[in-house]
Design a protein around this motif. Structure first.
Motif, mmCIF file in Angstrom:
data_model
loop_
_atom_site.group_PDB
_atom_site.id
_atom_site.type_symbol
_atom_site.label_atom_id
_atom_site.label_comp_id
_atom_site.label_asym_id
_atom_site.label_seq_id
_atom_site.Cartn_x
_atom_site.Cartn_y
_atom_site.Cartn_z
ATOM 1 N N SER A 136 83.025 39.613 80.213
ATOM 2 C CA SER A 136 81.643 40.047 80.056
ATOM 3 C C SER A 136 80.825 38.848 79.589
ATOM 4 O O SER A 136 81.335 37.984 78.870
ATOM 5 C CB SER A 136 81.554 41.172 79.028
ATOM 6 O OG SER A 136 82.192 42.343 79.489
ATOM 7 N N MET A 137 79.588 38.816 80.008
ATOM 8 C CA MET A 137 78.715 37.690 79.689
ATOM 9 C C MET A 137 77.395 38.220 79.146
ATOM 10 O O MET A 137 76.986 39.332 79.489
ATOM 11 C CB MET A 137 78.430 36.851 80.938
ATOM 12 C CG MET A 137 79.638 36.287 81.624
ATOM 13 S SD MET A 137 80.348 34.897 80.740
ATOM 14 C CE MET A 137 79.013 33.699 80.854
ATOM 15 N N ALA A 188 80.084 34.021 76.251
ATOM 16 C CA ALA A 188 81.190 34.565 77.033
ATOM 17 C C ALA A 188 82.359 34.958 76.151
ATOM 18 O O ALA A 188 82.469 34.539 75.000
ATOM 19 C CB ALA A 188 81.663 33.527 78.053
ATOM 20 N N ASP A 189 83.232 35.744 76.753
ATOM 21 C CA ASP A 189 84.504 36.134 76.144
ATOM 22 C C ASP A 189 84.327 36.917 74.848
ATOM 23 O O ASP A 189 84.741 36.468 73.777
ATOM 24 C CB ASP A 189 85.372 34.903 75.915
ATOM 25 C CG ASP A 189 86.839 35.275 75.699
ATOM 26 O OD1 ASP A 189 87.619 34.418 75.256
ATOM 27 O OD2 ASP A 189 87.193 36.448 75.960
ATOM 28 N N PRO A 190 83.688 38.080 74.955
ATOM 29 C CA PRO A 190 83.465 38.863 73.743
ATOM 30 C C PRO A 190 84.679 39.675 73.324
ATOM 31 O O PRO A 190 85.529 40.033 74.130
ATOM 32 C CB PRO A 190 82.318 39.789 74.138
ATOM 33 C CG PRO A 190 82.564 40.019 75.596
ATOM 34 C CD PRO A 190 83.105 38.719 76.131
ATOM 35 N N SER A 191 84.682 39.969 72.055
ATOM 36 C CA SER A 191 85.669 40.890 71.495
ATOM 37 C C SER A 191 84.928 41.758 70.502
ATOM 38 O O SER A 191 84.642 41.347 69.379
ATOM 39 C CB SER A 191 86.788 40.119 70.795
ATOM 40 O OG SER A 191 87.708 41.015 70.199
ATOM 41 N N GLY A 192 84.572 42.965 70.949
ATOM 42 C CA GLY A 192 83.798 43.841 70.082
ATOM 43 C C GLY A 192 82.544 44.320 70.776
ATOM 44 O O GLY A 192 82.489 44.447 71.999
ATOM 45 N N ASN A 232 76.424 42.188 70.095
ATOM 46 C CA ASN A 232 76.572 41.511 68.806
ATOM 47 C C ASN A 232 76.983 40.061 69.029
ATOM 48 O O ASN A 232 78.025 39.791 69.602
ATOM 49 C CB ASN A 232 77.635 42.236 67.970
ATOM 50 C CG ASN A 232 77.723 41.703 66.550
ATOM 51 O OD1 ASN A 232 77.229 40.617 66.250
ATOM 52 N ND2 ASN A 232 78.339 42.468 65.673
ATOM 53 N N ALA A 233 76.155 39.138 68.563
ATOM 54 C CA ALA A 233 76.445 37.723 68.769
ATOM 55 C C ALA A 233 77.796 37.321 68.189
ATOM 56 O O ALA A 233 78.486 36.456 68.738
ATOM 57 C CB ALA A 233 75.336 36.869 68.161
ATOM 58 N N ALA A 234 78.181 37.933 67.112
ATOM 59 C CA ALA A 234 79.440 37.575 66.455
ATOM 60 C C ALA A 234 80.656 37.899 67.307
ATOM 61 O O ALA A 234 81.757 37.409 67.034
ATOM 62 C CB ALA A 234 79.542 38.289 65.108
ATOM 63 N N ALA A 235 80.474 38.715 68.338
ATOM 64 C CA ALA A 235 81.595 39.112 69.186
ATOM 65 C C ALA A 235 82.002 38.037 70.175
ATOM 66 O O ALA A 235 83.093 38.090 70.735
ATOM 67 C CB ALA A 235 81.261 40.390 69.944
ATOM 68 N N TYR A 236 81.134 37.049 70.410
ATOM 69 C CA TYR A 236 81.357 36.099 71.487
ATOM 70 C C TYR A 236 82.047 34.837 71.008
ATOM 71 O O TYR A 236 81.683 34.247 69.996
ATOM 72 C CB TYR A 236 80.027 35.767 72.177
ATOM 73 C CG TYR A 236 79.524 36.937 72.977
ATOM 74 C CD1 TYR A 236 78.822 37.963 72.359
ATOM 75 C CD2 TYR A 236 79.789 37.038 74.337
ATOM 76 C CE1 TYR A 236 78.393 39.065 73.083
ATOM 77 C CE2 TYR A 236 79.355 38.122 75.069
ATOM 78 C CZ TYR A 236 78.663 39.137 74.440
ATOM 79 O OH TYR A 236 78.247 40.233 75.153
ATOM 80 N N LYS A 237 83.005 34.410 71.825
ATOM 81 C CA LYS A 237 83.816 33.252 71.471
ATOM 82 C C LYS A 237 83.188 31.942 71.947
ATOM 83 O O LYS A 237 83.294 30.916 71.264
ATOM 84 C CB LYS A 237 85.210 33.401 72.082
ATOM 85 C CG LYS A 237 86.195 32.314 71.720
ATOM 86 C CD LYS A 237 87.577 32.632 72.288
ATOM 87 C CE LYS A 237 88.603 31.574 71.897
ATOM 88 N NZ LYS A 237 89.940 31.896 72.453
ATOM 89 N N TYR A 238 82.544 31.965 73.096
ATOM 90 C CA TYR A 238 82.031 30.727 73.680
ATOM 91 C C TYR A 238 80.514 30.805 73.849
ATOM 92 O O TYR A 238 79.972 31.848 74.255
ATOM 93 C CB TYR A 238 82.667 30.462 75.047
ATOM 94 C CG TYR A 238 84.161 30.297 74.988
ATOM 95 C CD1 TYR A 238 85.004 31.307 75.465
ATOM 96 C CD2 TYR A 238 84.741 29.154 74.456
ATOM 97 C CE1 TYR A 238 86.377 31.165 75.417
ATOM 98 C CE2 TYR A 238 86.112 29.005 74.394
ATOM 99 C CZ TYR A 238 86.930 30.016 74.876
ATOM 100 O OH TYR A 238 88.289 29.872 74.817
ATOM 101 N N TRP A 239 79.861 29.672 73.583
ATOM 102 C CA TRP A 239 78.403 29.578 73.663
ATOM 103 C C TRP A 239 77.994 28.301 74.377
ATOM 104 O O TRP A 239 78.668 27.270 74.270
ATOM 105 C CB TRP A 239 77.799 29.565 72.259
ATOM 106 C CG TRP A 239 77.930 30.860 71.544
ATOM 107 C CD1 TRP A 239 79.006 31.304 70.821
ATOM 108 C CD2 TRP A 239 76.961 31.900 71.497
ATOM 109 N NE1 TRP A 239 78.754 32.562 70.337
ATOM 110 C CE2 TRP A 239 77.514 32.950 70.731
ATOM 111 C CE3 TRP A 239 75.680 32.056 72.022
ATOM 112 C CZ2 TRP A 239 76.817 34.142 70.475
ATOM 113 C CZ3 TRP A 239 74.991 33.227 71.773
ATOM 114 C CH2 TRP A 239 75.555 34.253 71.012
ATOM 115 N N GLY A 240 76.864 28.386 75.084
ATOM 116 C CA GLY A 240 76.264 27.190 75.625
ATOM 117 C C GLY A 240 75.391 26.513 74.583
ATOM 118 O O GLY A 240 75.247 27.001 73.449
ATOM 119 N N GLN A 241 74.784 25.415 74.991
ATOM 120 C CA GLN A 241 73.968 24.639 74.052
ATOM 121 C C GLN A 241 72.538 25.158 73.963
ATOM 122 O O GLN A 241 71.799 24.779 73.064
ATOM 123 C CB GLN A 241 73.962 23.156 74.464
ATOM 124 C CG GLN A 241 72.950 22.785 75.536
ATOM 125 C CD GLN A 241 73.288 23.340 76.912
ATOM 126 O OE1 GLN A 241 74.408 23.798 77.169
ATOM 127 N NE2 GLN A 241 72.323 23.291 77.825
#
Length: 123
Positions: free
Chosen positions: A33-34, A98-102, A106-115
Motif C-alpha cells: 500500500s502506498m 510505502a510499506d505500512p504496518s497498521g 497514520n504516518a507512523a505506520a509507514y516504513k519508507y519515505w521519500g525526501q
C-alpha cells in the motif's frame, strides 16, 4: 529496501493543477500500500491519500476529496497524485510513503519515505 523519489512539485496559482510522481525502487512496490502525506509551514505531517497494492481501496482526507486523485502504475513502480483546483492551503511539502504496518492514514505506520517535493499555491 525501498527508495522513494518524489517529483512534480512547483509553484502554481490557485485553481491550477499539478501532478506529483513518486518513483520507487525495490521489489516490494507492487505488493505495498502506498500513501501521500503533506506537511505545511508550521504544521504537523498530515495524511492526504492512500491506495492499497491492488488499487481496490482508496481513501482521501476530507479536504482534498473531489480535487485530488491518487493512482499507481505497478509496472513502472510509480505512484501519482493528481491535484486539481489547488488552494493556497494546499501549500506544503508532499511526501510519498510505502510499506505500512497498521492504520494506513497514520504516518507512523509507514516504513519508507521519500525526501518530499514542495508545492506552493499562490492566491
Amino acid at each position: 529496501q525501498v527508495q522513494l523519489v518524489e517529483s512534480g512539485g512547483g509553484l502554481v496559482q490557485a485553481g491550477g493543477s499539478l501532478r506529483l510522481s513518486c518513483t520507487a525502487s525495490g521489489r516490494t512496490f507492487s505488493a505495498s500500500s502506498m500513501a501521500w502525506f503533506r506537511q505545511g509551514p508550521g504544521k504537523e505531517r498530515e495524511f492526504v491519500a492512500y491506495m492499497t497494492s491492488d488499487g481496490r481501496i482508496i481513501r482521501y482526507t476530507d479536504s482534498v476529496k473531489g480535487r485530488f486523485t491518487i493512482s499507481r502504475d505497478n509496472a513502472k513502480n510509480i505512484l501519482y497524485l493528481l491535484m486539481d483546483i489547488l488552494r493556497p492551503e494546499d501549500t506544503a511539502v508532499y511526501y510519498c510513503a510505502a510499506d505500512p504496518s497498521g492504520i494506513l492514514s497514520n504516518a507512523a505506520a509507514y516504513k519508507y519515505w521519500g525526501q518530499g517535493t514542495q508545492v506552493t499555491v499562490s492566491s
